[in-house]
Design an enzyme around this catalytic site. Structure first.
Site, PDB file in Angstrom:
ATOM      1  N   ASP A  76      -3.126 -20.470  19.898  1.00 23.39           N
ATOM      2  CA  ASP A  76      -2.175 -21.119  19.007  1.00 23.39           C
ATOM      3  C   ASP A  76      -0.802 -21.006  19.669  1.00 23.39           C
ATOM      4  O   ASP A  76      -0.423 -19.940  20.143  1.00 23.39           O
ATOM      5  CB  ASP A  76      -2.170 -20.380  17.664  1.00 23.39           C
ATOM      6  CG  ASP A  76      -2.022 -21.310  16.484  1.00 23.39           C
ATOM      7  OD1 ASP A  76      -1.085 -22.122  16.511  1.00 23.39           O
ATOM      8  OD2 ASP A  76      -2.831 -21.211  15.550  1.00 23.39           O
ATOM      9  N   HIS A  95      -6.748 -22.311   7.894  1.00 23.52           N
ATOM     10  CA  HIS A  95      -6.181 -21.138   7.220  1.00 23.52           C
ATOM     11  C   HIS A  95      -5.048 -21.491   6.248  1.00 23.52           C
ATOM     12  O   HIS A  95      -4.468 -20.594   5.652  1.00 23.52           O
ATOM     13  CB  HIS A  95      -5.681 -20.155   8.280  1.00 23.52           C
ATOM     14  CG  HIS A  95      -4.573 -20.750   9.112  1.00 23.52           C
ATOM     15  ND1 HIS A  95      -4.789 -21.805   9.984  1.00 23.52           N
ATOM     16  CD2 HIS A  95      -3.257 -20.486   9.174  1.00 23.52           C
ATOM     17  CE1 HIS A  95      -3.641 -22.139  10.548  1.00 23.52           C
ATOM     18  NE2 HIS A  95      -2.696 -21.355  10.074  1.00 23.52           N
ATOM     19  N   ASP A  96      -4.720 -22.759   6.130  1.00 21.78           N
ATOM     20  CA  ASP A  96      -3.659 -23.190   5.206  1.00 21.78           C
ATOM     21  C   ASP A  96      -4.198 -23.947   4.003  1.00 21.78           C
ATOM     22  O   ASP A  96      -3.411 -24.365   3.141  1.00 21.78           O
ATOM     23  CB  ASP A  96      -2.674 -24.126   5.931  1.00 21.78           C
ATOM     24  CG  ASP A  96      -1.949 -23.433   7.070  1.00 21.78           C
ATOM     25  OD1 ASP A  96      -1.685 -22.225   6.949  1.00 21.78           O
ATOM     26  OD2 ASP A  96      -1.657 -24.105   8.079  1.00 21.78           O
TER      27      ASP A  96
HETATM   28  C1  NOJ Z   1       1.429 -24.148  10.233  1.00 17.71           C
HETATM   29  C2  NOJ Z   1       0.526 -22.962  10.242  1.00 17.71           C
HETATM   30  O1  NOJ Z   1      -0.802 -23.385  10.257  1.00 17.71           O
HETATM   31  C3  NOJ Z   1       0.884 -22.142   9.019  1.00 17.71           C
HETATM   32  O2  NOJ Z   1      -0.043 -21.105   8.796  1.00 17.71           O
HETATM   33  C4  NOJ Z   1       2.265 -21.610   9.188  1.00 17.71           C
HETATM   34  O3  NOJ Z   1       2.642 -20.924   8.025  1.00 17.71           O
HETATM   35  C5  NOJ Z   1       3.262 -22.747   9.452  1.00 17.71           C
HETATM   36  N1  NOJ Z   1       2.773 -23.695  10.397  1.00 17.71           N
HETATM   37  C6  NOJ Z   1       4.541 -22.204   9.991  1.00 17.71           C
HETATM   38  O4  NOJ Z   1       4.348 -21.780  11.315  1.00 17.71           O
END
Ligand code: NOJ
Length: 548
Positions: free
Chosen positions: A117, A343-344
């Protein structure tokens, strides 16, 4: 408690196809590991690199081609690693750079790839660059971040909002200016118009590429450049109070600026200095905008993440239409990709239910393009409820009434029926699902009807059949809850029929002579059945028919 003795993970999957004119990231399957939650190797309750290493045999057995690991860099963990304080190190919580090299070596030894990442839009506020930048107005790194004078009344320079709630601007009393942060105030945005920033970040990419990393998933790619005039964002007419406060405005000036493509092209050039490396862009935009991130003549991201299966309602007609639109919008040479979760986002099994999650697996793994599987989705893991007082995700903490915490989809991987689901010998950082003794890798490996074996058999089918890996996608008109399409490569033709509803139905296309055999079905008992002219479907059933 059931304790099945299991054979080691020996791979009986079809071997990976010999490299042809397609590249590994086109033919392969990507698996996302959220490192805090995948496997804890040192017994501190948080997953780590040793843990991932100890589970590589599982990933190989499953048929994973590339492992994407969410951030492992040094970080104060304000946003669980997406706030980086050193782009070329490893957080001690996850291990050492030696652990990293070992992991990479073992991944490569198994013929798999490693995708890191990369978070270029913002650093941690504890990154030495930002500490310097905020120390004085004339510090050489002042311009590395987005500093701005207040509006005449002392308010922030414009109306831009933070994705995580509140204003996107934070006042700095020492130097009398605001800085912009699209996410937490602990995540100041970098100024990508500054050539020194460009150089430093591209060098960070080279550092990992030199170590042998195969690619990057680039965080919030569409945020990287902002309007040079700092114009106010307009109100969003579709905003409703149950939505995140960020949705009040349309981010037309704070995201997706034309110049971002120059930055993406620069990153691409760095990758092209090496052999067969790749870049996935995290981009939440409508299809017509999304496809611009392939770049001019494909000089942009190899795979701009396609989140339509996450964004759309679980509706056969809408999904079929969106697939057609996406296929039609892809630029010449642009390779498609599909995602059900990350994960979001709430997990697919929680969004559409257990039965439809199986249909979703068939969809993900038979559409044209590279699939990305989120860890745990292959065993049907569900979101785990977490009481408000235990919420850890800043997005959840900042907007407590809106139910936006991402903790539920980040809970520990359910490996077996031992304490903490075999994830850790210590209490895990987030709770394990209550049902882990029933739903785990160990139990599902033994059950031919399990989600895990459905995933594995679908992955094996992709490996065996070029029609699924590289074949054409041909939509077949269907009605109501059914979605159907063919995948075709030379004389090899398959029909995929998905029932996105719970009721039984028939599928009888008027313009297609169906004749073949069901080779894979969410109801395995139906495999081997010959079909002719029409197909009857159970509720929540999806099937793959090999056509004559
Ligand atoms: C996207 C990421 O997937 C997320 O988990 C993160 O909080 C935000 N970008 C900020 O980096």
């Amino acid at each position: 408690m059931m304790n099945l003795a299991l054979a080691p993970y020996t791979s009986t999957l079809p071997v990976r196809p010999a490299p042809g004119s397609y590249l590994w990231w086109q033919e392969g399957l990507i698996y996302q590991v959220y490192p805090r939650s995948f496997m804890d190797g040192n017994g501190d309750g948080v997953g780590d690199l040793q843990g991932i290493l100890s589970r590589l045999d599982y990933l190989q057995w499953l048929g994973v081609d590339a492992v994407w690991v969410s951030p492992i860099y040094p970080s104060p963990m304000a946003d669980f690693g997406y706030d980086i304080s050193d782009y070329t190190g490893v957080h001690p919580l996850f291990g050492t750079i030696q652990d990293f090299d070992r992991l990479l070596e073992e991944i490569h030894r198994r013929g798999m790839k490693l995708i890191l990442d990369f978070v270029p839009n913002h650093t941690s506020d504890q990154h030495p660059w930002f500490l310097e930048s905020r120390s004085s107005r004339d510090n050489p790194k002042r311009d590395w971040y987005l500093w701005h004078d207040p509006a005449p009344n002392g308010n922030p320079p414009n109306n831009w909002l933070s994705v995580f709630g509140g204003s996107g601007w934070e006042w700095d009393s020492t130097t009398g200016q605001y800085y912009y942060h699209a996410f937490l105030k602990e995540q100041p945005d970098l100024n990508w118009r500054n050539p020194e920033v460009q150089q430093a970040m591209l060098d960070a990419m080279r550092y990992w590429l030199d170590r042998g990393v195969d690619g990057f998933r680039v965080d919030v790619m569409w945020h990287m450049i902002k309007d040079a005039q700092w114009r106010n964002n307009p109100p969003n007419p579709d905003y409703r109070p149950h939505l995140a406060t960020y949705e009040q405005l349309l981010p037309v000036y704070s995201t997706d600026q034309p110049e971002v493509h120059q930055i993406v092209a620069m990153m691409r050039q760095v990758l092209d200095e090496y052999n067969e490396r790749m870049m996935i862009g995290e981009i939440y935009l409508p299809i017509n905008k999304l496809v611009t991130y392939y770049g001019t003549n494909n000089n942009g991201a190899h795979l701009p993440f396609n989140f339509q299966l996450i964004a759309l309602p679980w509706n056969a007609r809408q999904i079929a239409l969106a697939v057609d639109q996406y296929e039609g919008a892809l630029p010449m040479g642009g390779w498609p990709n599909w995602v059900l979760g990350n994960h979001d986002q709430p997990r697919i099994a929680s969004r559409v239910g257990k039965a439809q999650a199986r249909v979703a697996a068939v969809l993900l793994l038979t559409l044209r393009g590279t699939p990305t599987v989120y860890y745990g989705d292959e065993i049907g893991m569900r979101d785990v409820p977490i009481a408000p007082e235990f919420v850890q995700d800043p997005q959840g903490i900042n907007m407590p009434d809106l139910n936006l915490s991402r903790d539920p989809e980040r809970t520990p991987m359910q490996w077996d029926d031992s304490p903490n689901a075999g994830f850790s010998t210590a209490g895990p950082w987030l709770p394990v699902a209550d049902n882990y003794r029933r739903e785990n890798v160990k139990v599902q490996r033994e059950n031919p009807n399990s989600m895990l074996l459905l995933y594995r058999r679908l992955i094996a089918l992709r490996r065996t059949e070029p029609a699924f890996r590289i074949g054409d996608y041909i939509p077949v008109p269907a009605e109501v809850n059914v979605m159907a399409y063919m995948r075709e490569c030379g004389v090899s033709r398959f029909l995929v029929v998905l029932n996105l509803g719970h009721g039984t139905c028939f599928f009888m296309p008027s313009n297609l002579e169906i004749e073949g055999t069901i080779v894979l079905d969410t109801i395995p008992e139906r495999e081997g059945i010959a079909v002719k002219r029409r197909v009857s479907l159970n509720g929540d059933e999806a099937m793959v028919v090999k056509l004559k």
